[in-house]
Scaffold this active site. Structure first.
Site, PDB file in Angstrom:
ATOM      1  N   LYS A  25      -6.079   1.423 -17.666  1.00  0.00           N
ATOM      2  CA  LYS A  25      -4.666   1.617 -18.032  1.00  0.00           C
ATOM      3  C   LYS A  25      -3.881   0.309 -17.941  1.00  0.00           C
ATOM      4  CE  LYS A  25      -3.715   4.742 -14.848  1.00  0.00           C
ATOM      5  NZ  LYS A  25      -5.003   4.839 -14.121  1.00  0.00           N
ATOM      6  N   ARG A  80       1.831  11.125 -11.433  1.00  0.00           N
ATOM      7  CA  ARG A  80       0.495  11.355 -10.882  1.00  0.00           C
ATOM      8  C   ARG A  80       0.359  12.752 -10.303  1.00  0.00           C
ATOM      9  NH1 ARG A  80      -1.142   5.792  -9.781  1.00  0.00           N
ATOM     10  NH2 ARG A  80      -3.262   5.680  -9.015  1.00  0.00           N
ATOM     11  N   ARG A  93     -14.128  -4.803  -9.656  1.00  0.00           N
ATOM     12  CA  ARG A  93     -12.819  -5.339 -10.065  1.00  0.00           C
ATOM     13  C   ARG A  93     -12.314  -6.382  -9.058  1.00  0.00           C
ATOM     14  NH1 ARG A  93      -8.133  -1.130 -11.652  1.00  0.00           N
ATOM     15  NH2 ARG A  93      -8.239  -0.459  -9.491  1.00  0.00           N
ATOM     16  N   ARG A 120      -8.918  -5.469  -4.096  1.00  0.00           N
ATOM     17  CA  ARG A 120      -7.900  -4.583  -3.509  1.00  0.00           C
ATOM     18  C   ARG A 120      -8.529  -3.776  -2.385  1.00  0.00           C
ATOM     19  NH1 ARG A 120      -5.049  -1.385  -8.471  1.00  0.00           N
ATOM     20  NH2 ARG A 120      -5.182   0.288  -6.945  1.00  0.00           N
TER      21      ARG A 120
HETATM   22  P1  AMP Z   1      -2.720   2.238  -8.906  1.00  0.00           P
HETATM   23  O1  AMP Z   1      -2.541   0.764  -8.904  1.00  0.00           O
HETATM   24  O2  AMP Z   1      -1.969   2.923 -10.009  1.00  0.00           O
HETATM   25  O3  AMP Z   1      -4.165   2.674  -8.821  1.00  0.00           O
HETATM   26  O4  AMP Z   1      -2.028   2.770  -7.547  1.00  0.00           O
HETATM   27  C1  AMP Z   1      -2.489   2.364  -6.280  1.00  0.00           C
HETATM   28  C2  AMP Z   1      -2.030   3.355  -5.222  1.00  0.00           C
HETATM   29  O5  AMP Z   1      -0.590   3.375  -5.190  1.00  0.00           O
HETATM   30  C3  AMP Z   1      -2.430   4.803  -5.466  1.00  0.00           C
HETATM   31  O6  AMP Z   1      -3.756   5.086  -5.009  1.00  0.00           O
HETATM   32  C4  AMP Z   1      -1.375   5.542  -4.645  1.00  0.00           C
HETATM   33  O7  AMP Z   1      -1.634   5.460  -3.266  1.00  0.00           O
HETATM   34  C5  AMP Z   1      -0.127   4.697  -4.929  1.00  0.00           C
HETATM   35  N1  AMP Z   1       0.569   5.198  -6.129  1.00  0.00           N
HETATM   36  C6  AMP Z   1       0.704   4.549  -7.321  1.00  0.00           C
HETATM   37  N2  AMP Z   1       1.400   5.288  -8.194  1.00  0.00           N
HETATM   38  C7  AMP Z   1       1.716   6.439  -7.538  1.00  0.00           C
HETATM   39  C8  AMP Z   1       2.400   7.628  -7.910  1.00  0.00           C
HETATM   40  N3  AMP Z   1       2.891   7.805  -9.148  1.00  0.00           N
HETATM   41  N4  AMP Z   1       2.540   8.603  -6.969  1.00  0.00           N
HETATM   42  C9  AMP Z   1       2.058   8.449  -5.728  1.00  0.00           C
HETATM   43  N5  AMP Z   1       1.378   7.373  -5.319  1.00  0.00           N
HETATM   44  C10 AMP Z   1       1.195   6.375  -6.219  1.00  0.00           C
END
Ligand code: AMP
Length: 207
Positions: free
Chosen positions: A13, A88, A122, A151
């Site tokens: 994404k 999400r 990654r 990460r």
């Molecule tokens: P991502 O970079 O989108 O994979 O997000 C990393 C982490 O941030 C996720 O595993 C969640 O812990 C938190 N996170 C990101 N977006 C959301 C969201 N929309 N709702 C809740 N937690 C989020």
């Protein structure tokens, strides 16, 4: 154009959102990036969310929705935006319906085995670039020379939890948008360029 990119962690994404941003000139809003920037800067929000993110769980809906609502009210969002990693949960999708009208939702579909391989290889740079160890062997970023890192939540046990959370909480959102006639699914296993060509075709139809 107001766009949501759906898809499992590691579906690509972020990569596709960056390409959409360049082609259509709209901001890329990633809630994960917003949280990570706050963690890096040690803000009160960052301190609050760090342990949740490190465990692979979701930040509470109320807090996340407020952050997105505030971000979408900024002038650079007037001409549209790409949401990556939000909504999400169904509660987040319903809250979003209350303050904006999304034009198109693109679900980037990738099998779970592919996702695990992609995430475990990654590597990130602080400047926002992302690499994969299968195609990039350097320890530093090709764009800015800073050292690459993995990460914390890309490590194996956390990835498993993130995928479990995705299956149970995020996947059902696709039905929410399908029922509104807004969902398009693209196959996310090809090359970055092929996937982007599919996405651009869908977006051009909406312009
Ligand atoms: P991502 O970079 O989108 O994979 O997000 C990393 C982490 O941030 C996720 O595993 C969640 O812990 C938190 N996170 C990101 N977006 C959301 C969201 N929309 N709702 C809740 N937690 C989020």
């Amino acid at each position: 154009m107001k766009i949501i990119l759906l898809g499992a962690p590691g579906a690509g994404k972020g990569t596709q959102a960056a390409l959409i941003k360049d082609r259509y000139g709209i901001p890329h809003i990633s809630t994960g990036d917003i949280f990570r920037a706050n963690i890096r800067e040690g803000t009160p929000l960052g301190i609050k969310v760090k342990s949740i993110i490190d465990s692979g769980n979701l930040v509470p809906d109320g807090l996340t929705v407020e952050i997105v609502k505030d971000r979408l009210s900024k002038p650079d969002c007037d001409g549209g935006y790409i949401l990556d990693g939000f909504p999400r949960t169904l509660a987040q999708a319903e809250a979003l319906d209350g303050f904006t009208d999304i034009d198109v939702v693109i679900d980037v579909a990738v099998p779970a085995e592919t996702v695990v391989k992609r995430i475990s290889g990654r590597r990130m740079c602080k400047c926002g670039e992302t690499y994969h160890i299968s195609t990039y062997k350097d320890a530093c970023c090709a764009k800015c020379s800073q050292p690459l890192y993995q990460r914390d939540d890309d490590k194996e046990d956390v990835v498993k939890e993130r995928l479990r959370v995705y299956e149970s909480q995020t996947k059902p959102i696709a039905d929410h948008y399908a029922a509104k006639g807004k969902l398009s699914v693209v196959e996310g296993t090809g090359s970055v360029e092929t996937i982007f060509a599919d996405i651009a075709r869908i977006l051009d139809d909406h312009r």
